[in-house]
Design a protein around this motif. Sequence first.
Motif, PDB file in Angstrom:
ATOM      1  N   ARG A  26      15.814  92.374 136.096  1.00 53.48           N
ATOM      2  CA  ARG A  26      16.036  91.721 134.669  1.00 53.48           C
ATOM      3  C   ARG A  26      16.514  90.368 134.966  1.00 53.48           C
ATOM      4  O   ARG A  26      16.093  89.337 134.339  1.00 53.48           O
ATOM      5  CB  ARG A  26      16.384  92.316 133.583  1.00 53.48           C
ATOM      6  CG  ARG A  26      15.643  93.540 132.839  1.00 53.48           C
ATOM      7  CD  ARG A  26      16.542  94.202 132.177  1.00 53.48           C
ATOM      8  NE  ARG A  26      17.358  95.310 132.698  1.00 53.48           N
ATOM      9  CZ  ARG A  26      17.972  96.052 132.341  1.00 53.48           C
ATOM     10  NH1 ARG A  26      18.307  96.161 130.929  1.00 53.48           N
ATOM     11  NH2 ARG A  26      18.872  97.051 132.847  1.00 53.48           N
ATOM     12  N   SER A  27      17.636  90.276 135.533  1.00 51.91           N
ATOM     13  CA  SER A  27      18.010  88.890 135.954  1.00 51.91           C
ATOM     14  C   SER A  27      17.198  87.958 136.388  1.00 51.91           C
ATOM     15  O   SER A  27      16.829  86.923 136.228  1.00 51.91           O
ATOM     16  CB  SER A  27      19.603  89.190 136.711  1.00 51.91           C
ATOM     17  OG  SER A  27      20.318  89.574 135.710  1.00 51.91           O
TER      18      SER A  27
ATOM     19  N   SER B  34      14.200  88.614 137.115  1.00 51.19           N
ATOM     20  CA  SER B  34      12.645  88.314 136.323  1.00 51.19           C
ATOM     21  C   SER B  34      12.931  87.146 135.091  1.00 51.19           C
ATOM     22  O   SER B  34      11.852  86.341 134.965  1.00 51.19           O
ATOM     23  CB  SER B  34      12.281  89.421 135.631  1.00 51.19           C
ATOM     24  OG  SER B  34      13.086  89.860 134.676  1.00 51.19           O
ATOM     25  N   LEU B  35      14.041  86.980 134.641  1.00 49.35           N
ATOM     26  CA  LEU B  35      14.295  85.728 133.469  1.00 49.35           C
ATOM     27  C   LEU B  35      14.021  84.525 134.205  1.00 49.35           C
ATOM     28  O   LEU B  35      13.550  83.652 133.699  1.00 49.35           O
ATOM     29  CB  LEU B  35      15.502  86.100 133.010  1.00 49.35           C
ATOM     30  CG  LEU B  35      15.727  87.180 131.862  1.00 49.35           C
ATOM     31  CD1 LEU B  35      17.144  87.346 131.413  1.00 49.35           C
ATOM     32  CD2 LEU B  35      14.849  87.063 130.576  1.00 49.35           C
TER      33      LEU B  35
ATOM     34  N   TRP C 259      10.479  84.024 134.810  1.00 55.27           N
ATOM     35  CA  TRP C 259       9.945  83.646 133.597  1.00 55.27           C
ATOM     36  C   TRP C 259      10.006  82.360 133.393  1.00 55.27           C
ATOM     37  O   TRP C 259       8.992  81.517 132.587  1.00 55.27           O
ATOM     38  CB  TRP C 259      10.435  84.625 132.556  1.00 55.27           C
ATOM     39  CG  TRP C 259       9.799  84.364 131.193  1.00 55.27           C
ATOM     40  CD1 TRP C 259       8.658  84.762 130.504  1.00 55.27           C
ATOM     41  CD2 TRP C 259      10.365  83.677 130.133  1.00 55.27           C
ATOM     42  NE1 TRP C 259       8.532  84.282 129.547  1.00 55.27           N
ATOM     43  CE2 TRP C 259       9.706  83.446 129.014  1.00 55.27           C
ATOM     44  CE3 TRP C 259      11.601  82.840 130.384  1.00 55.27           C
ATOM     45  CZ2 TRP C 259       9.838  82.579 127.980  1.00 55.27           C
ATOM     46  CZ3 TRP C 259      12.122  82.024 128.983  1.00 55.27           C
ATOM     47  CH2 TRP C 259      11.199  81.922 128.009  1.00 55.27           C
TER      48      TRP C 259
ATOM     49  N   SER D  78       7.109  88.617 133.362  1.00 51.48           N
ATOM     50  CA  SER D  78       8.046  88.844 134.273  1.00 51.48           C
ATOM     51  C   SER D  78       9.010  89.557 133.994  1.00 51.48           C
ATOM     52  O   SER D  78       9.831  90.846 134.646  1.00 51.48           O
ATOM     53  CB  SER D  78       8.176  87.761 135.175  1.00 51.48           C
ATOM     54  OG  SER D  78       9.040  86.652 134.349  1.00 51.48           O
ATOM     55  N   PRO D  79       9.652  89.366 132.582  1.00 53.21           N
ATOM     56  CA  PRO D  79      10.959  90.209 132.209  1.00 53.21           C
ATOM     57  C   PRO D  79      10.350  91.884 132.053  1.00 53.21           C
ATOM     58  O   PRO D  79      11.416  92.557 132.117  1.00 53.21           O
ATOM     59  CB  PRO D  79      11.226  89.502 130.954  1.00 53.21           C
ATOM     60  CG  PRO D  79      10.799  88.205 131.024  1.00 53.21           C
ATOM     61  CD  PRO D  79       9.680  88.316 131.626  1.00 53.21           C
TER      62      PRO D  79
ATOM     63  N   TRP E  58      12.463  94.880 133.981  1.00 49.71           N
ATOM     64  CA  TRP E  58      12.803  95.934 133.118  1.00 49.71           C
ATOM     65  C   TRP E  58      12.404  97.211 133.948  1.00 49.71           C
ATOM     66  O   TRP E  58      13.080  98.336 134.060  1.00 49.71           O
ATOM     67  CB  TRP E  58      12.444  95.886 131.856  1.00 49.71           C
ATOM     68  CG  TRP E  58      12.773  97.100 130.822  1.00 49.71           C
ATOM     69  CD1 TRP E  58      14.164  97.263 130.179  1.00 49.71           C
ATOM     70  CD2 TRP E  58      11.935  98.385 130.458  1.00 49.71           C
ATOM     71  NE1 TRP E  58      14.085  98.423 129.772  1.00 49.71           N
ATOM     72  CE2 TRP E  58      13.008  98.943 129.852  1.00 49.71           C
ATOM     73  CE3 TRP E  58      10.692  98.653 130.896  1.00 49.71           C
ATOM     74  CZ2 TRP E  58      12.645 100.361 129.410  1.00 49.71           C
ATOM     75  CZ3 TRP E  58      10.296  99.844 130.497  1.00 49.71           C
ATOM     76  CH2 TRP E  58      11.121 100.720 129.650  1.00 49.71           C
TER      77      TRP E  58
END
Length: 434
Positions: free
Chosen positions: A154-155, A157-158, A161, A299-300, A304
């Motif tokens: 998640r980190s 992907s943010l 994004w 991407s987030p 996940w």
Amino acid sequence: MRQDNRHADRRHDDPPAKAPGIDVAQRHVVRVLVVAQILGGLGAGATLSLGALLAAETSGSSAWSGMAATMATLGAAAAAVPLASLAQRRGRRVSLATGSVLACCGALLAITAAYLSLFPLLLVALVLLGSGSATGLQARFAATDLATESTRGRSLSLVVWSTTIGAVLGPNLFEPGQVVAGFLGIPALSGGFVFTAAAQVAAALVYTVGLRPDPLLTALRRQAADRRADTPVPLKRRGFAVLAGNSGARFAVVTLMVSHAAMVSLMSMTPIHLHDHGAGLSVVGLTISLHVAGMYALSPVFGWIADRAGAARGILCGQILLLAALLVAWRGAESEVAVTVSLILLGLGWSASVVSASALLAGAVDVGERAPVQGTSDLLMNLAGATGGALAGPALVLMGYSGLGLAAAVLVAVLLAWTLARLPRSRSAAPAGV
């Protein structure tokens, strides 16, 4: 506590005491990286949209317009390992800021090349601008330095994004750039690079001021403190040496290479294919915009999935989407709707594969060897993309768009089979991924 002299070279930027808690520090790092990525994305978007036009103008022939993307990609590949080595020695803050400054120099050099109408100088400028892309790729790994295993995807992907904003706004700087160019007395097509230079300077400042304490140096210090005196510290090795002995890392890098090559090869030929089949510029623009949205906007979600279901399953999801995209392109090459659907699926598959494979790579190696491995990964990923783009043109001529899609589908199918073969092993694999 006894000081470990083996890590004395990592003392440069940050005081060892009073480091913030890992959760607080990680949230701060991600916020800083997101802001910087938005700024850096502006430069990347302008390079892709204006670079091709400027290359055609300064060279006097539209045949050279494709050199913009090619030289920028090669520049990103060339900068990947040096920037990673700098991160290993001095931390992410210095490395990322240096990459942004190099991209700023590339933008200024592009303006100079346009003013003097020197095509060779523009090629050099585009190589330097590629450093901005290399910086963006490294930033996604910087988001994992302090992340836990359950939040790594998640980190990362943010940060991926956040590129969406700059990637969407960058190509729309043409008209404002013309206004700025008129004010400064420079060629109209070079005006957008003024925004690029300013954005890269701002990104460098964000990295320099915001990444304190440095995430990679902090992670290295924490690892050193956690090790017992009788626990050997891994030797520093080059990225290729680490990959040679780490099957999990090799799998992640091959996934990045194949996914990027497949995406670039089909995407780069889609505008030509649509135009040759009578599609208007609005259709071409909409198709590419939807593709870019697929690459970044979700991407987030894929981050996940990688955290909850595992990076290997995230890669499996990405490869299925890529294969579906390429098969749609193969069977529906003559349909504008089918091509658009294919490009959307292609972007989604690339996003799922890159986010999950990057998370797998970050967790597959020791933190002390993470930077050189990631630099090698970015080098190989960019070279694969450049190769895919270079081969896509002749493939389009020889086999058509349908044949290009099928050829790329075969490559992805092989990777999909490898992913399925590794999946049972990934359920019981150690975090080191060795």
